[in-house]
Scaffold this active site. Structure first.
Site, PDB file in Angstrom:
ATOM      1  N   LYS A  32       5.197 -16.492  10.243  1.00  0.00           N
ATOM      2  CA  LYS A  32       4.760 -16.817  11.593  1.00  0.00           C
ATOM      3  C   LYS A  32       4.558 -15.537  12.393  1.00  0.00           C
ATOM      4  O   LYS A  32       5.148 -14.514  12.043  1.00  0.00           O
ATOM      5  CB  LYS A  32       5.740 -17.745  12.295  1.00  0.00           C
TER       6      LYS A  32
ATOM      7  N   ASP B  35       6.320 -13.010  18.509  1.00  0.00           N
ATOM      8  CA  ASP B  35       7.440 -12.758  17.603  1.00  0.00           C
ATOM      9  C   ASP B  35       8.556 -13.777  17.750  1.00  0.00           C
ATOM     10  O   ASP B  35       9.178 -14.179  16.760  1.00  0.00           O
ATOM     11  CB  ASP B  35       7.984 -11.350  17.853  1.00  0.00           C
TER      12      ASP B  35
ATOM     13  N   ARG C   1       0.816  -1.205   0.000  1.00  0.00           N
ATOM     14  CA  ARG C   1       0.000   0.000   0.000  1.00  0.00           C
ATOM     15  C   ARG C   1       0.857   1.265   0.000  1.00  0.00           C
ATOM     16  O   ARG C   1       0.330   2.362  -0.116  1.00  0.00           O
ATOM     17  CB  ARG C   1      -0.917  -0.003   1.227  1.00  0.00           C
TER      18      ARG C   1
END
Length: 327
Positions: free
Chosen positions: A101, A182, A43
């Site tokens: 992930k 994370d 974007r």
């Protein structure tokens, strides 16, 4: 990698001009002649990213990339909060998906992804790249061989300094930030892979000002009485560590640097008072992952990081957060 005479190349489209994409996908793809990163959608800076990395086509909208019928596989490199939405959209557009992930924000979303994959007949893989390195295959085989006797306990750790920045995805809970999402998702996956699905016994977390976990410490219980511990920390001065330590009735195993073994790793096996050190040869983990995905799409073989596996991993993450009182 040679595709063979006349074999079609797998065309990959990237959703998100993320910093991880060059190492996780673009570089491994360049080292093969049976795949091509054909498009990127962002974007904000799709054209600049495409130009910098030699990607032929840039789209300013994710939907435009999904509408490109020449794309075979979509790599989702967006914030975790966007993973489920765009993985499902890609599946419904007839594309297979390799998603970074953690697969989703929670197990409920993971089940929605799995349902979409089953409904469309397409494939969705979670990008636990480390799983496909020969080091982890060695660990699995060694532990299951009984060389250490019966497993008693295992501690899995992934620490990586990440100073607090309120603008960072990794520190914003609504975007899927936090040490467990994370970093700790890897240790959760290692232990599940070795011992099956656990019960979360207890957990505690240290939170940043936005409410995301800077540290997580979770105690798990597996079948046959094996106890597990998952540790993850993003504290600014913590040393980088991705390790697994397993104690059995007949010895101890410690493996250092499971996530990026090509940068240097150590296997230490202690039995009868003697410690032996070794390593396992292999390429970059991302090369092994891409090779596994390409082969699975060619043959139809199921991969260990798709389907029920990502639902199970997110279910444990949900339970850890619930036990820590974070969600």
């Amino acid at each position: 990698m040679t595709a063979g005479p006349g074999a079609p190349r797998l065309r990959i489209g990237v959703l998100g001009a993320a910093g991880i994409a060059p190492r996780a996908l673009l570089s491994p793809a360049r080292r093969r002649d049976d795949v091509e990163v054909a498009a990127v959608a962002s974007r904000h800076d799709a054209s600049e990213f495409a130009s910098r990395h030699g990607i032929p086509t840039a789209y300013g909208r994710y939907d435009d990339l999904l509408a490109d019928e020449t794309i075979d596989l979509v790599y989702v490199a967006l914030p975790p909060s966007e993973h489920a939405r765009w993985t499902i959209a890609a599946l419904e557009a007839g594309r297979d998906v390799l998603c970074e992930k953690p697969m989703t924000m929670d197990a409920s979303e993971a089940r929605e992804v799995l349902a979409a994959a089953e409904r469309t007949g397409r494939r969705a893989f979670e990008a636990f790249h480390d799983h496909y390195h020969p080091l982890q295959a060695w660990v699995r085989e060694f532990v299951r061989s009984g060389a250490l006797g019966s497993p008693v306990s295992a501690t899995a750790t992934f620490n990586g300094a990440n100073p607090f920045d309120p603008r960072s995805i990794r520190h914003a809970p609504q975007l899927g930030g936090g040490a467990l999402m994370d970093l700790g998702c890897y240790p959760v996956h290692w232990l599940r892979d070795l011992f099956g699905e656990p019960e979360v016994v207890a957990a505690r977390a240290t939170l940043n000002p936005l409410g995301a976990d800077l540290t997580i410490d979770a105690s798990l219980s597996f079948a046959d009485g094996v106890s597990g511990r998952v540790l993850a920390s993003m504290y600014p001065h913590v040393a980088l560590e991705s390790s697994l330590e397993l104690r059995g009735t007949d010895g101890r195993l410690r493996v250092d640097n499971l996530v990026f073994p090509v940068q240097g790793h150590t296997i230490a096996v202690e039995r009868d008072g003697v410690t032996r050190l070794s390593t396992v040869a292999g390429l970059d983990t991302y090369d092994h992952q891409l090779a596994a995905v390409v082969e699975a799409l060619r043959t139809g073989e199921r991969l260990p990081t798709e389907g029920a596996d990502y639902v199970g991993n997110m279910a444990v993450i949900d339970a850890v957060y619930a036990a820590a009182g974070v969600r």
